[in-house]
Design a protein around this motif. Structure first.
Motif, PDB file in Angstrom:
ATOM      1  N   LEU A  37     -24.360 -33.091  10.474  1.00  0.00           N
ATOM      2  CA  LEU A  37     -24.416 -33.335   9.030  1.00  0.00           C
ATOM      3  C   LEU A  37     -25.132 -34.652   8.787  1.00  0.00           C
ATOM      4  CD1 LEU A  37     -21.753 -32.831   6.294  1.00  0.00           C
ATOM      5  CD2 LEU A  37     -22.869 -35.061   6.509  1.00  0.00           C
ATOM      6  N   ALA A  38     -26.129 -34.629   7.916  1.00  0.00           N
ATOM      7  CA  ALA A  38     -26.850 -35.858   7.561  1.00  0.00           C
ATOM      8  C   ALA A  38     -27.400 -35.701   6.158  1.00  0.00           C
ATOM      9  CB  ALA A  38     -27.996 -36.111   8.538  1.00  0.00           C
ATOM     10  N   ALA A  39     -27.644 -36.823   5.496  1.00  0.00           N
ATOM     11  CA  ALA A  39     -28.179 -36.768   4.140  1.00  0.00           C
ATOM     12  C   ALA A  39     -29.576 -37.365   4.096  1.00  0.00           C
ATOM     13  CB  ALA A  39     -27.262 -37.522   3.186  1.00  0.00           C
ATOM     14  N   GLY A  40     -30.432 -36.772   3.272  1.00  0.00           N
ATOM     15  CA  GLY A  40     -31.746 -37.335   2.981  1.00  0.00           C
ATOM     16  C   GLY A  40     -31.720 -37.851   1.551  1.00  0.00           C
ATOM     17  N   LEU A  41     -32.343 -38.996   1.319  1.00  0.00           N
ATOM     18  CA  LEU A  41     -32.317 -39.599  -0.017  1.00  0.00           C
ATOM     19  C   LEU A  41     -33.734 -39.776  -0.532  1.00  0.00           C
ATOM     20  CD1 LEU A  41     -29.881 -42.518   0.882  1.00  0.00           C
ATOM     21  CD2 LEU A  41     -29.259 -40.366  -0.222  1.00  0.00           C
ATOM     22  N   VAL A  42     -33.973 -39.307  -1.749  1.00  0.00           N
ATOM     23  CA  VAL A  42     -35.275 -39.523  -2.372  1.00  0.00           C
ATOM     24  C   VAL A  42     -35.033 -40.217  -3.703  1.00  0.00           C
ATOM     25  CG1 VAL A  42     -37.455 -38.494  -3.112  1.00  0.00           C
ATOM     26  CG2 VAL A  42     -36.138 -37.412  -1.286  1.00  0.00           C
ATOM     27  N   VAL A  43     -35.540 -41.437  -3.807  1.00  0.00           N
ATOM     28  CA  VAL A  43     -35.326 -42.250  -5.003  1.00  0.00           C
ATOM     29  C   VAL A  43     -36.630 -42.299  -5.787  1.00  0.00           C
ATOM     30  CG1 VAL A  43     -34.636 -44.521  -5.864  1.00  0.00           C
ATOM     31  CG2 VAL A  43     -33.601 -43.615  -3.763  1.00  0.00           C
ATOM     32  N   ARG A  44     -36.635 -41.646  -6.923  1.00  0.00           N
ATOM     33  CA  ARG A  44     -37.830 -41.550  -7.778  1.00  0.00           C
ATOM     34  C   ARG A  44     -39.079 -41.214  -6.970  1.00  0.00           C
ATOM     35  NH1 ARG A  44     -34.781 -45.628  -9.458  1.00  0.00           N
ATOM     36  NH2 ARG A  44     -33.502 -45.065 -11.214  1.00  0.00           N
ATOM     37  N   GLY A  45     -38.980 -40.155  -6.194  1.00  0.00           N
ATOM     38  CA  GLY A  45     -40.130 -39.641  -5.454  1.00  0.00           C
ATOM     39  C   GLY A  45     -40.349 -40.270  -4.084  1.00  0.00           C
ATOM     40  N   GLU A  46     -39.644 -41.378  -3.801  1.00  0.00           N
ATOM     41  CA  GLU A  46     -39.846 -42.064  -2.518  1.00  0.00           C
ATOM     42  C   GLU A  46     -38.652 -41.829  -1.600  1.00  0.00           C
ATOM     43  OE1 GLU A  46     -42.400 -44.111  -1.515  1.00  0.00           O
ATOM     44  OE2 GLU A  46     -43.513 -43.632  -3.353  1.00  0.00           O
ATOM     45  N   LEU A  47     -38.936 -41.495  -0.339  1.00  0.00           N
ATOM     46  CA  LEU A  47     -37.852 -41.367   0.634  1.00  0.00           C
ATOM     47  C   LEU A  47     -37.213 -42.730   0.861  1.00  0.00           C
ATOM     48  CD1 LEU A  47     -39.247 -39.044   3.423  1.00  0.00           C
ATOM     49  CD2 LEU A  47     -37.090 -38.751   2.208  1.00  0.00           C
ATOM     50  N   TRP A  48     -35.881 -42.752   0.878  1.00  0.00           N
ATOM     51  CA  TRP A  48     -35.160 -43.992   1.159  1.00  0.00           C
ATOM     52  C   TRP A  48     -34.666 -43.928   2.601  1.00  0.00           C
ATOM     53  CZ3 TRP A  48     -34.550 -48.378  -1.654  1.00  0.00           C
ATOM     54  CH2 TRP A  48     -33.668 -49.329  -1.118  1.00  0.00           C
ATOM     55  N   ARG A  49     -35.284 -44.739   3.477  1.00  0.00           N
ATOM     56  CA  ARG A  49     -34.941 -44.669   4.900  1.00  0.00           C
ATOM     57  C   ARG A  49     -34.018 -45.802   5.328  1.00  0.00           C
ATOM     58  NH1 ARG A  49     -40.442 -44.051   4.538  1.00  0.00           N
ATOM     59  NH2 ARG A  49     -41.189 -41.957   4.950  1.00  0.00           N
ATOM     60  N   GLY A  50     -34.014 -46.900   4.577  1.00  0.00           N
ATOM     61  CA  GLY A  50     -33.231 -48.066   4.965  1.00  0.00           C
ATOM     62  C   GLY A  50     -33.996 -48.929   5.950  1.00  0.00           C
ATOM     63  N   ALA A  51     -33.350 -49.999   6.425  1.00  0.00           N
ATOM     64  CA  ALA A  51     -34.022 -50.980   7.273  1.00  0.00           C
ATOM     65  C   ALA A  51     -34.387 -50.411   8.641  1.00  0.00           C
ATOM     66  CB  ALA A  51     -33.131 -52.207   7.443  1.00  0.00           C
ATOM     67  N   ALA A  52     -33.499 -49.592   9.208  1.00  0.00           N
ATOM     68  CA  ALA A  52     -33.738 -49.085  10.568  1.00  0.00           C
ATOM     69  C   ALA A  52     -33.894 -47.568  10.598  1.00  0.00           C
ATOM     70  CB  ALA A  52     -32.598 -49.517  11.484  1.00  0.00           C
ATOM     71  N   GLY A  53     -34.030 -46.955   9.418  1.00  0.00           N
ATOM     72  CA  GLY A  53     -34.237 -45.505   9.366  1.00  0.00           C
ATOM     73  C   GLY A  53     -32.974 -44.682   9.509  1.00  0.00           C
ATOM     74  N   ILE A  54     -31.790 -45.300   9.372  1.00  0.00           N
ATOM     75  CA  ILE A  54     -30.555 -44.528   9.553  1.00  0.00           C
ATOM     76  C   ILE A  54     -29.857 -44.197   8.228  1.00  0.00           C
ATOM     77  CG2 ILE A  54     -30.096 -45.337  11.895  1.00  0.00           C
ATOM     78  CD1 ILE A  54     -27.868 -47.129  10.453  1.00  0.00           C
ATOM     79  N   ALA A  55     -30.486 -44.556   7.100  1.00  0.00           N
ATOM     80  CA  ALA A  55     -29.868 -44.256   5.804  1.00  0.00           C
ATOM     81  C   ALA A  55     -29.548 -42.767   5.725  1.00  0.00           C
ATOM     82  CB  ALA A  55     -30.803 -44.650   4.674  1.00  0.00           C
ATOM     83  N   GLY A  56     -28.330 -42.432   5.365  1.00  0.00           N
ATOM     84  CA  GLY A  56     -27.948 -41.033   5.201  1.00  0.00           C
ATOM     85  C   GLY A  56     -27.292 -40.406   6.420  1.00  0.00           C
ATOM     86  N   GLU A  57     -27.204 -41.138   7.530  1.00  0.00           N
ATOM     87  CA  GLU A  57     -26.587 -40.558   8.747  1.00  0.00           C
ATOM     88  C   GLU A  57     -25.060 -40.615   8.641  1.00  0.00           C
ATOM     89  OE1 GLU A  57     -27.943 -38.921  11.132  1.00  0.00           O
ATOM     90  OE2 GLU A  57     -30.057 -39.344  10.786  1.00  0.00           O
ATOM     91  N   ILE A  58     -24.540 -40.062   7.561  1.00  0.00           N
ATOM     92  CA  ILE A  58     -23.105 -40.173   7.290  1.00  0.00           C
ATOM     93  C   ILE A  58     -22.260 -39.212   8.121  1.00  0.00           C
ATOM     94  CG2 ILE A  58     -23.380 -41.095   4.956  1.00  0.00           C
ATOM     95  CD1 ILE A  58     -22.942 -38.226   3.948  1.00  0.00           C
ATOM     96  N   GLY A  59     -22.912 -38.287   8.817  1.00  0.00           N
ATOM     97  CA  GLY A  59     -22.168 -37.363   9.678  1.00  0.00           C
ATOM     98  C   GLY A  59     -21.388 -38.095  10.756  1.00  0.00           C
ATOM     99  N   HIS A  60     -21.793 -39.333  11.043  1.00  0.00           N
ATOM    100  CA  HIS A  60     -21.125 -40.100  12.095  1.00  0.00           C
ATOM    101  C   HIS A  60     -20.196 -41.177  11.560  1.00  0.00           C
ATOM    102  CE1 HIS A  60     -23.068 -37.875  15.179  1.00  0.00           C
ATOM    103  NE2 HIS A  60     -24.229 -38.057  14.577  1.00  0.00           N
ATOM    104  N   VAL A  61     -19.706 -40.970  10.341  1.00  0.00           N
ATOM    105  CA  VAL A  61     -18.622 -41.826   9.857  1.00  0.00           C
ATOM    106  C   VAL A  61     -17.320 -41.163  10.304  1.00  0.00           C
ATOM    107  CG1 VAL A  61     -17.435 -42.741   7.834  1.00  0.00           C
ATOM    108  CG2 VAL A  61     -19.937 -42.615   7.854  1.00  0.00           C
ATOM    109  N   PRO A  62     -16.489 -41.883  11.102  1.00  0.00           N
ATOM    110  CA  PRO A  62     -15.246 -41.260  11.573  1.00  0.00           C
ATOM    111  C   PRO A  62     -14.214 -41.170  10.457  1.00  0.00           C
ATOM    112  CG  PRO A  62     -15.548 -43.462  12.543  1.00  0.00           C
ATOM    113  CD  PRO A  62     -16.698 -43.236  11.611  1.00  0.00           C
ATOM    114  N   ILE A  63     -13.569 -39.999  10.340  1.00  0.00           N
ATOM    115  CA  ILE A  63     -12.532 -39.839   9.318  1.00  0.00           C
ATOM    116  C   ILE A  63     -11.175 -39.530   9.950  1.00  0.00           C
ATOM    117  CG2 ILE A  63     -14.023 -39.230   7.367  1.00  0.00           C
ATOM    118  CD1 ILE A  63     -13.537 -36.276   7.993  1.00  0.00           C
ATOM    119  N   ASP A  64     -11.151 -39.335  11.282  1.00  0.00           N
ATOM    120  CA  ASP A  64      -9.871 -39.110  11.960  1.00  0.00           C
ATOM    121  C   ASP A  64      -9.928 -39.719  13.361  1.00  0.00           C
ATOM    122  OD1 ASP A  64      -7.564 -38.316  13.144  1.00  0.00           O
ATOM    123  OD2 ASP A  64      -7.953 -36.150  12.993  1.00  0.00           O
TER     124      ASP A  64
END
Ligand SMILES: [Zn+2]
Length: 324
Positions: A161-188
């Motif tokens: 699971l991962a998210a892609g973000l497009v802000v007003r037509g531009e891909l939002w990648r973040g500083a190291a390109g990991i923006a949206g990699e929320i599949g690896h947030v631990p919840i348990d």
């Protein structure tokens, strides 16, 4: 539907050194199939080629070369006349340098300078961009739905699971390109071990591989559609799996919504091929949480959710529009 071949000489004559030809090529590289398209000046698909993906770095270059040849003959365009080439690939990609760090599905374990190698192989002097598959799909949705002035997030529920973000037509990648990699947030903290080395990550519950683990099916069957059907029919185990899956997906949606606040959240990826049951599961989980939270209720997140259409060209269109 196939388009009539273009008049190659006419297109070549029309190539303006400043504005270019208006034609672009996009490749959507999958683990088994690769789709290439030529996008025309007004955003229409003028040619497409679908071929098997060969594995390894050399196989990948052969695949792109072969698809480019098919596109050239189907469209009548000389590849050297297109304005930009974009490539979407499942793996860890450095978009800035056009290097694939690794792509497990393609059996690429070492960095490959794909943008440079494609330029060399195709004899192409123009712009070649490389992006991960979730980002090109997000870009493609914005293109297809005409959402260039909006904030859009694609939550891809596939193998992981991962998210892609497009802000007003531009891909939002973040500083190291990991923006949206929320599949690896631990919840348990006591959950299943994840490939990333942590326990109980979101994608251990809300992904195609999590469903295959929680709801095993016979070969040839889809875990997602089988589980949703069984849950609808009242199977208690399926209902429990659906609840676990939906709750993790709702958490992913809340993370994106509360950090980025998109106009639209699109559920995509392989699991989204089940369609409406996926959106309903997520919306119901959000609604259930909202019952006890006036704060969450006011956000009306379920109203921002849609499921990606099954259109198979979205990622290729997104890839074609990566360049300037
Ligand atoms: Zn993880």
């Amino acid at each position: 539907m196939t388009s009539p071949p273009l008049d190659a000489a006419r297109v070549a004559a029309r190539v303006d050194p400043v504005t270019g030809s208006g034609y672009r090529i996009g490749f959507d590289i999958g683990g088994t199939k690769t789709l290439g398209i030529v996008l025309g000046p007004t955003g229409e698909i003028v040619a497409r080629a679908r071929i098997a993906t060969l594995s390894g770095a050399e196989g990948l270059l052969d695949t792109i070369h072969e698809a480019a040849r098919s596109l050239a003959s189907a469209s009548g365009l000389d590849v050297s006349n297109v304005d930009a080439i974009g490539i979407g690939i499942p793996g860890l990609v450095s978009a800035r340098s056009g290097v694939i760090e690794h792509a497990v599905n393609l059996r690429i374990a070492k960095p490959v300078a794909l943008a440079r190698l494609v330029r060399e192989r195709l004899g192409y002097a123009g712009d070649v961009r490389v992006e991960n598959d979730v980002n090109v799909a997000a870009r493609g949705i914005v293109e297809e739905l005409g959402l260039h002035d909006r904030v859009v997030s694609l939550i891809s529920v596939g193998t992981g699971l991962a998210a892609g973000l497009v802000v007003r037509g531009e891909l939002w990648r973040g500083a190291a390109g990991i923006a949206g990699e929320i599949g690896h947030v631990p919840i348990d903290p006591h959950g299943p071990m994840c490939g990333c080395g942590q326990r109980g990550c979101i994608e251990q519950y809300a992904s195609g591989s999590a469903l295959a683990r929680m709801w095993p099916v016979a070969a040839g069957q889809q875990p997602a559609s089988s589980m949703f059907d069984a849950a609808d029919a009242g199977n208690a185990t399926a209902v429990a799996v659906r609840t676990k899956f939906s709750s993790a997906l709702a958490t992913a949606i809340q993370m994106i919504a509360l950090s980025v606040d998109p106009d639209l959240i699109v559920l995509g990826g392989g699991v989204a091929s089940v369609g409406e049951p996926l959106r309903l599961a997520a919306a119901n989980a959000l609604r259930e949480r909202s019952r006890h939270s006036a704060f969450l209720r006011a956000l009306r997140l379920e109203e921002r959710l849609i499921v990606a259409s099954k259109g198979s060209t979205t990622a290729a269109v997104g890839a074609a529009t990566l360049g300037p």
